[in-house]
Design a protein around this motif. Structure first.
Motif, PDB file in Angstrom:
ATOM      1  N   ALA A 124      -3.397   1.884   4.858  1.00 37.56           N
ATOM      2  CA  ALA A 124      -4.711   1.854   4.210  1.00 37.56           C
ATOM      3  C   ALA A 124      -5.383   3.225   4.256  1.00 37.56           C
ATOM      4  N   GLU A 125      -5.235   3.937   5.381  1.00 32.55           N
ATOM      5  CA  GLU A 125      -5.821   5.275   5.489  1.00 32.55           C
ATOM      6  C   GLU A 125      -5.155   6.240   4.506  1.00 32.55           C
ATOM      7  N   LEU A 130       0.826  -1.206   0.000  1.00 31.00           N
ATOM      8  CA  LEU A 130       0.000   0.000   0.000  1.00 31.00           C
ATOM      9  C   LEU A 130       0.865   1.263   0.000  1.00 31.00           C
ATOM     10  N   ARG A 178      -3.730   5.401   1.682  1.00 32.90           N
ATOM     11  CA  ARG A 178      -4.163   5.000   0.336  1.00 32.90           C
ATOM     12  C   ARG A 178      -5.563   5.535   0.066  1.00 32.90           C
ATOM     13  N   SER A 179      -6.416   5.493   1.029  1.00 28.48           N
ATOM     14  CA  SER A 179      -7.781   6.002   0.868  1.00 28.48           C
ATOM     15  C   SER A 179      -7.764   7.521   0.665  1.00 28.48           C
TER      16      SER A 179
END
Length: 333
Positions: free
Chosen positions: A321-322, A203, A324-325
């Motif tokens: 992940a945060e 990621l 990437r979001s």
């Protein structure tokens, strides 16, 4: 006499290697740093290449520039401190004294040329990672190399026999190429990650690949040449970041002896509430994009994220992940 400006990680490493090789070195530091630096007996640098630490005589300390004794100036500060450094350079400094910018941003050497048109301002790229452990003690976490313009023999010869290997620079194209690699620093800062994380976590690697692709598109639109200091072509590097798993990490371990826990200085800046270079790196891509009539939303978002995370005490870091979001909302389709 060689004047190193800045007692941080890069300045400490430069002063240590130069002093150990018998060069006449002075270190310019702010008055607030004098007591701690004066208390140290020597410079100690732990080296990733193994063996005992490098131990060097402590350079003379100064808070001013003596124009009569300086032969070269190496500016080893962060972008937010550049203007205050410029204010310290006296008008009486001989024009023959080169001003060597060790800052990551290409805009730094442009500013030096504006402030000191009578001097030769040279862009140099620090191709090693270093961490400051305490005053006059640092750790080098890669093989120490510096990218220098070989046509300026005076500067290159200062590093002969020091243990820091000069690498040929290709004008400002090399500085822009180094900036492309440094775009990952902001990712490490907001996620509190190491270089290994950036190069092996899928990621984080994908987020960096997006920033890199956008920046390359912007530089091409602006017709700015760039040449990254890589053992493979930049296009191959882009492909590796997308599809080669952890291979970029193992390549860095093999080629540059990158240490397991190495991280960019922006990670430490965020952790300690200091100003960062995100605007000078990712923000520079945004400014180039605006001048070229294109967009750079991903790098703009990274500047905002660094500011947001850095404003929190303690910092509230993002997960991969945060991040990437957060960047995903700005991806172009």
């Amino acid at each position: 006499m060689l004047l190193v400006i800045g007692p941080g990680a890069v300045g400490t490493v430069l002063a240590g290697y130069l002093s150990a090789a018998g060069r006449s070195v002075r270190l310019l530091c702010p008055e607030s740093a004098l007591p701690a630096l004066s208390a140290a007996d020597e410079i100690v640098i732990d080296r990733v290449t193994g063996g005992p630490p490098l131990r060097a005589p402590k350079p003379l300390l100064t808070t001013t520039v003596n124009p009569e004794r300086v032969t070269q100036i190496f500016i080893c500060v962060k972008q937010p401190d550049l203007e205050s450094v410029c204010d310290l350079i006296p008008p009486a400094l001989p024009p023959s004294v080169p001003l060597v910018s060790m800052l990551n941003a290409p805009s730094a050497v442009h500013r030096l040329r504006e402030r000191f048109p009578q001097h030769t301002a040279l862009p140099a790229s620090v191709l090693f990672n270093a961490q400051l452990l305490e005053p006059f003690r640092a750790r080098v976490t890669t093989v120490p190399r510096i990218q220098l313009p070989f046509e300026h023999r005076q500067v290159v010869e200062s590093f002969a026999g020091t243990g820091i290997r000069p690498v040929r620079a290709f004008g400002e194209a090399s500085a822009w190429g180094k900036l492309l690699l440094n775009l990952s620093n902001a990712i490490a800062a907001v996620t509190h990650s190491t270089f290994r994380d950036i190069l092996s976590n899928p990621l984080l690697r994908a987020s960096y690949a997006d920033l890199l692709d956008e920046a390359i598109r912007v530089l091409r639109a602006a017709r700015i040449p760039f040449r990254a200091p890589l053992p493979v072509s930049l296009s191959a590097y882009q492909m590796m970041m997308r599809h080669a798993g952890a291979l970029p990490w193992w390549l860095a371990r093999w080629k540059w002896r990158l240490a397991e826990g190495a991280y960019p200085s922006m990670v430490s800046d965020i952790a300690h509430g200091r100003p960062t270079e995100a605007d000078a790196l990712n923000g520079e891509i945004v400014r180039v994009a605006a001048r070229a009539g294109v967009d750079a939303p991903l790098n703009a978002k990274m500047v905002t994220l660094v500011e947001q995370v850095g404003a929190q005490r303690p910092p509230r870091y993002l997960s991969p992940a945060e991040l990437r979001s957060a960047l995903g909302h700005h991806l172009q389709t």
